[in-house]
Design a protein around this motif. Structure first.
Motif, PDB file in Angstrom:
ATOM      1  N   GLU A   5       0.830  -1.212   0.000  1.00  0.00           N
ATOM      2  CA  GLU A   5       0.000   0.000   0.000  1.00  0.00           C
ATOM      3  C   GLU A   5       0.862   1.258   0.000  1.00  0.00           C
ATOM      4  N   ILE A   6       1.956   1.223   0.740  1.00  0.00           N
ATOM      5  CA  ILE A   6       2.853   2.379   0.804  1.00  0.00           C
ATOM      6  C   ILE A   6       3.502   2.612  -0.560  1.00  0.00           C
ATOM      7  N   PHE A   7       3.962   1.538  -1.221  1.00  0.00           N
ATOM      8  CA  PHE A   7       4.544   1.673  -2.553  1.00  0.00           C
ATOM      9  C   PHE A   7       3.499   2.170  -3.551  1.00  0.00           C
ATOM     10  N   ALA A   8       2.276   1.624  -3.477  1.00  0.00           N
ATOM     11  CA  ALA A   8       1.209   2.043  -4.395  1.00  0.00           C
ATOM     12  C   ALA A   8       0.874   3.520  -4.194  1.00  0.00           C
ATOM     13  N   ASP A   9       0.828   3.957  -2.941  1.00  0.00           N
ATOM     14  CA  ASP A   9       0.540   5.365  -2.659  1.00  0.00           C
ATOM     15  C   ASP A   9       1.627   6.270  -3.232  1.00  0.00           C
ATOM     16  N   ASP A  10       2.891   5.865  -3.092  1.00  0.00           N
ATOM     17  CA  ASP A  10       3.997   6.659  -3.627  1.00  0.00           C
ATOM     18  C   ASP A  10       3.936   6.745  -5.153  1.00  0.00           C
ATOM     19  N   ARG A  11       3.518   5.654  -5.821  1.00  0.00           N
ATOM     20  CA  ARG A  11       3.441   5.652  -7.287  1.00  0.00           C
ATOM     21  C   ARG A  11       2.334   6.559  -7.824  1.00  0.00           C
ATOM     22  N   ARG A  12       1.447   7.023  -6.976  1.00  0.00           N
ATOM     23  CA  ARG A  12       0.413   7.964  -7.425  1.00  0.00           C
ATOM     24  C   ARG A  12       0.995   9.353  -7.697  1.00  0.00           C
ATOM     25  N   ASN A  13       2.184   9.612  -7.187  1.00  0.00           N
ATOM     26  CA  ASN A  13       2.862  10.894  -7.429  1.00  0.00           C
ATOM     27  C   ASN A  13       3.567  10.870  -8.778  1.00  0.00           C
ATOM     28  N   PRO A  14       3.785  12.029  -9.379  1.00  0.00           N
ATOM     29  CA  PRO A  14       4.593  12.066 -10.600  1.00  0.00           C
ATOM     30  C   PRO A  14       6.010  11.571 -10.281  1.00  0.00           C
ATOM     31  N   PRO A  15       6.716  11.009 -11.270  1.00  0.00           N
ATOM     32  CA  PRO A  15       8.054  10.466 -11.001  1.00  0.00           C
ATOM     33  C   PRO A  15       8.986  11.416 -10.251  1.00  0.00           C
ATOM     34  N   SER A  16       8.966  12.685 -10.569  1.00  0.00           N
ATOM     35  CA  SER A  16       9.892  13.637  -9.921  1.00  0.00           C
ATOM     36  C   SER A  16       9.565  13.872  -8.450  1.00  0.00           C
ATOM     37  N   GLU A  17       8.387  13.450  -7.993  1.00  0.00           N
ATOM     38  CA  GLU A  17       7.988  13.670  -6.599  1.00  0.00           C
ATOM     39  C   GLU A  17       7.944  12.376  -5.779  1.00  0.00           C
ATOM     40  N   ARG A  18       8.349  11.268  -6.354  1.00  0.00           N
ATOM     41  CA  ARG A  18       8.325   9.992  -5.625  1.00  0.00           C
ATOM     42  C   ARG A  18       9.509   9.889  -4.680  1.00  0.00           C
TER      43      ARG A  18
END
Length: 98
Positions: A5-18
């Motif tokens: 869930e934590i990885f999935a939440d992070d992937r919702r951000n644009p690549p430059s903000e992950r």
């Protein structure tokens, strides 16, 4: 929260903000993208099973034909395992909550 869930939440951000690494496929080749540190001009992509890397810009443009450079220590799968282990420790120390 779970690690996935934590990885999935992070992937919702644009690549430059992950803030966590992620696997990415381009042109039939796979790599692991390491988020950009504050001091870097670009992100790095590590091959999954080789100790080599290239710049994210080169990866975006050329996929697996990007110019990969040997790296003595890091493979993409190791990068992912280290990130997952870090989050597991943080969850165990109750640093994450729903």
């Amino acid at each position: 929260m779970t690690i996935d869930e934590i990885f999935a939440d992070d992937r919702r951000n644009p690549p430059s903000e992950r803030s966590l690494p992620w696997e990415e496929m381009r042109g039939g080749g796979g790599g692991v993208v390491e988020p950009k540190p504050h001091w870097a001009s670009d992100m790095a992509v590590f091959r999954l099973t080789d100790r080599s890397w290239c710049s994210y810009a080169d990866w975006i443009e050329n996929g697996p034909a990007a110019r990969f450079i040997d790296h003595p220590e890091t493979r993409g799968d190791h990068l992912m395992m280290k990130a997952r282990a870090m989050i597991a420790r943080e969850i165990a120390n109750e640093l994450w909550s729903n």
